[in-house]
Design an enzyme around this catalytic site. Sequence first.
Site, mmCIF file in Angstrom:
data_model
loop_
_atom_site.group_PDB
_atom_site.id
_atom_site.type_symbol
_atom_site.label_atom_id
_atom_site.label_comp_id
_atom_site.label_asym_id
_atom_site.label_seq_id
_atom_site.Cartn_x
_atom_site.Cartn_y
_atom_site.Cartn_z
ATOM 1 N N GLU A 154 0.836 -1.217 0.000
ATOM 2 C CA GLU A 154 0.000 0.000 0.000
ATOM 3 C C GLU A 154 0.866 1.262 0.000
ATOM 4 O O GLU A 154 1.798 1.382 0.788
ATOM 5 C CB GLU A 154 -0.908 -0.019 1.238
ATOM 6 C CG GLU A 154 -1.931 1.117 1.244
ATOM 7 C CD GLU A 154 -2.761 1.132 2.527
ATOM 8 O OE1 GLU A 154 -2.364 0.477 3.518
ATOM 9 O OE2 GLU A 154 -3.804 1.815 2.541
ATOM 10 N N LYS B 209 -10.241 2.305 -2.071
ATOM 11 C CA LYS B 209 -10.379 1.723 -0.723
ATOM 12 C C LYS B 209 -11.730 2.103 -0.102
ATOM 13 O O LYS B 209 -12.087 3.279 -0.037
ATOM 14 C CB LYS B 209 -9.234 2.231 0.152
ATOM 15 C CG LYS B 209 -9.155 1.611 1.541
ATOM 16 C CD LYS B 209 -7.836 2.043 2.205
ATOM 17 C CE LYS B 209 -7.645 1.489 3.598
ATOM 18 N NZ LYS B 209 -6.286 1.789 4.108
ATOM 19 N N CYS C 265 -5.754 -2.727 2.540
ATOM 20 C CA CYS C 265 -5.504 -2.644 3.985
ATOM 21 C C CYS C 265 -6.761 -2.799 4.847
ATOM 22 O O CYS C 265 -7.236 -3.900 4.974
ATOM 23 C CB CYS C 265 -4.753 -1.358 4.313
ATOM 24 S SG CYS C 265 -3.822 -1.496 5.884
#
Lengths: 272, 272
Positions: free
Chosen positions: A33, A105, A144
């Site tokens: 990331e 995300k 994540c």
Amino acid sequence: MKMSADLEANFAKAKDSVFQVAKKGAQVVCLSELFGSLYFCQKEDKKYFELAESIPGPSTKVLSQWAKELKIVIIASLYEKSEKKFYNTAVVLNTDGGLLGKYRKTHIPDDLEHYYGEKFYFSPGDLGTPVFKTPFGTIGVMVCWDQWYPEGARMLAQAGAQVIFYPTAIGFQVKGPEAINKAEQEAWQIIQRSHAIANNVFVAAVNRVGVEDHLNFWGTSFVADPLGRILKQASIDKEENLVVDCDLNLIEEVRKDWPFLSCRRSDLYGKS
Amino acid sequence: MKMSADLEANFAKAKDSVFQVAKKGAQVVCLSELFGSLYFCQKEDKKYFELAESIPGPSTKVLSQWAKELKIVIIASLYEKSEKKFYNTAVVLNTDGGLLGKYRKTHIPDDLEHYYGEKFYFSPGDLGTPVFKTPFGTIGVMVCWDQWYPEGARMLAQAGAQVIFYPTAIGFQVKGPEAINKAEQEAWQIIQRSHAIANNVFVAAVNRVGVEDHLNFWGTSFVADPLGRILKQASIDKEENLVVDCDLNLIEEVRKDWPFLSCRRSDLYGKS
């Protein structure tokens, strides 16, 4: 990968790694990331907005060249600046250098106390959970904090993902209690292995290493198979590139014994 | 618990265990799946329909007496015969002996090849996923194969469950390849620990032991805390009653650091 404040050096290091693993036969390469910089979300500072860029943009232009030259797929996490908002975005470059698509995300941690103050920098994703058909299989990407949500992996698997990639930046609290640090790292691996199990897919978690300010990134990138078995796992504190062979036929084999997806009770789950 | 073909002996053994753990301070006691008999679903034989009974019925009458005498909550898995159908049902008896409610197993394995031929015996549950408010906390119950589905645990946690119980009957294939047996048992524990992690609840998995025909039930009953840590785990092949202290305050503590439930993106998940 361990990052530094030198943005060009990060990109050069990423290039070295990508070319190295491609030489070893890697077909789909995932970087961790926000690999282009230090993990700047540990504090709120407007100057870091300058790291954001458009997609397509300068980074995808470079990554696209790598993908085309090596005839591989590259998954890269970038700080995206759209017309109005900023996103934590993963791009997928195809073997011809084309931008196959992007994912923004979905779950954004708002936890400055533990040095994950991402809401300041990123808007929540608005592109849903697309899957990407590559020459090497259908893949999905989550980023994540998404990794803690079984919903995300489920949606990707139902849409046909065979491998789910999780570019990640997560670490121990440098000043955190050891017992909690240990529990959190173990939980991080368990929850992602559980996505492999629940959906009978491969899961690849790609994390950074190194101490940056308050966080000691715990590495241990790994790939789990559709039974949740760890195929390979990287070091906790050293840079390491894993090349992992994923036999996608195993997915169908496992689903004959564990037909979890086909036996879902969607009539009961409702909208929640 | 290890079961035998002697139904009365199974009940007597269960009684001994329940009274023993209550003496040690247990407040909510969960028996393993279909504790009253051998695991008859390894083959399809109509004679086993005779094991089914109404709820309330003879078994709940006895269990109710235990609960009332000991002033505890008892969770017990029974073969239920309703007016028209048969179910794999878990009942919850309250401290006053009253039937607090029941849950009918939602996901039914139809896998005679691996000796879990349950569709022959049980209709899929039609009561949704209720939670039960007891004097010792709010609990939810899922049964065995439900344990592979993150959706079930999520619904219970969202409805307020603090502890999720999984009465279970799962084992190694006696003639199965060792590597697969090992992977399956590990996956079984990982997926249930992941429910504890994803929802920040306690999870209690309660399995039988002993070889019955083609299955070697793998025991290893365990309780995990809201960080997914295993608090206690029982033997793989010996009878053992775990008494585990669950500090329910930990749930709120963990949710301050890991607000997974409150950060869900239900706008994105859709109906699936």
